[in-house]
Design an enzyme around this catalytic site. Sequence first.
Site, short mmCIF file in Angstrom:
data_model
loop_
_atom_site.label_atom_id
_atom_site.label_comp_id
_atom_site.label_asym_id
_atom_site.label_seq_id
_atom_site.Cartn_x
_atom_site.Cartn_y
_atom_site.Cartn_z
CB SER A 1 -8.23 0.91 5.73
OG SER A 1 -8.93 2.11 5.68
CB SER B 1 -8.05 3.64 2.68
OG SER B 1 -7.20 3.09 3.67
CE LYS C 1 -3.96 1.96 2.54
NZ LYS C 1 -4.80 1.85 3.74
#
Lengths: 95, 489
Positions: free
Chosen positions: B181, B157, B82
Amino acid sequence: MKLSHEEVIHIVSLARLALSQSEIEKFTVQLSHILENFEILQQVDTTNTARAAQAVQLQNVFRDDTTAKSYPQNEILANAPDQEENCFKVRPILE
Amino acid sequence: MNAVSDLYQLTIHEAHELLRQRKISSVELTKSALTRMAVVESKVRACITITDESALEQAAEADTHIGTGHIQPLTGIPTLVKDLICTKGIRTTCGSKMLEAFVPPYDATVIEKLKAQKAVILGKTNMDEFAMGSSTEHSAFFPTHNPWDLSRVPGGSSGGSAAAVATDEAVYALGSDTGGSIRQPAGFCSIVGLKPSYGRVSRFGLVAFASSLDQIGPLTKDVTDCALVMNVLAGYTPRESTSVPCPVPDYTKSLVRNLKDLRIGIPQEYFVEGMQQEVRDALETAIGRLKQLGAQVDREASLPSTKYALAVYYILAPSEASANLARYDGVKYGFSAPNASNAIEATERTRQSGFGPEVKRRIMLGTYALSAGYYDAYYVKAQKVRTLIRQEFEDIFRKYDALVTPTSPTVAFNLGEKLEDPLQMYLADVCTLPINIAGVPAISVPAGFVDGLPVGMQIIAKPFDEETILRVAFAYEQATDWHERRPPL
């Protein structure tokens, strides 16, 4: 909790944002709506409740103060938008 | 499966076995993943940066390493990270214009750990800007699409990481979870995603959103892989004061197939109003399966303060964010607005142009909650209610070994559906937020489909008991085949 236009402008300045007029109008409505949903917390009796700043119960965390190699100056300055004589360059803070 | 073109479908444990037996090489495996990316990335858009050249170099190094008889569970296995976990020499954007050109001078602790195993880093995944969002639509660059239905969101996210693993672009990925997330996108994409206990995995090098809630964790194709990655990520670091010095077990020891005598509570408050009926039905079926596996299931479990979690979270997380994001002033790194006459004007213009709408919204919310006159009513009040929520979790785990809930009240929603209604977007995380507030660990595992869209089951345990979570998750996974399904791409 309805936010006034003036309150939003005050928050914008505290947060060091420079929002457009249309953003301010939009956020006034949206933030008011979100804050209304926070009123539910007023139902909770917290008279004898301590605050929790975090989830783990660690306190007074120390480690030995040992020296270690730092990053080379050029690597740290590599991301700087502006620099002069191996320093970060900032805009004037005094008139 | 041995054809080079199909290698991208492998799990970590399958790939490791083939690498160990020298039946495949890391370079072959990495090329296969890169080829897969070339096919699906234009549809899914999971990645912000693809580091194909350095990935192939790392793969060649891993092969040399394996050639000398050294192999660890993640050696030579391609992963995606990420884009808010710092990677030395690879730009780390946080999905923001503010950090579009930021190249970290150091690796996050978790990246150091992956590199120590000779893992292969394929690139950085898309995300909601600064991890603020539940759909990956708040990325400053482009939205990611759900591989099960390209017109829907992958969740967020960590939506890029979840979509990439679901489409086999990477064997596994790293994400971060502040209010759901990792788990919510894992649920929306039918993969396994674990948010470890707060303090279990180092946050050093994780760009801060809400420091008392953030945790890094794995997104994997199955539960065995989750345990393998956790064996590497977990552990104390002296670099941060919230890292907890407690021993790391071998998580693969928890992978047993029965749940005999395990006490599982179903907290009724998580079956919320407005929950999709089909998701409720899928969870009922999954709970029935847990009973068949020997668990003692109690449907009367209760966490009465759950209804306050959304308010507590959306006061505390934005408050912490408003402080953490004060560092973006256009001086030391990141975007800097040109042509300002003084420092304050420069800061304001930099932040006005560098941040997107959701980040501004949360900075405003947090600034307000911390401002004079409102600090006690919002911030202090939320911290006190946080104590009550935490205590309820402490109490409930005296009665149960694990709790089971839906990961999300609905399946993946349409792109654009909640973009203009922030509160509706916030409600997408209603089942995952309380877990971060309490600091306990939780996983999402595939638990069925509704009209072709995945449903996730969340399993929660007490702090530092990831082992029980993995035991329940593994037993359930072995008794079902949801994790074997792949999106039609």
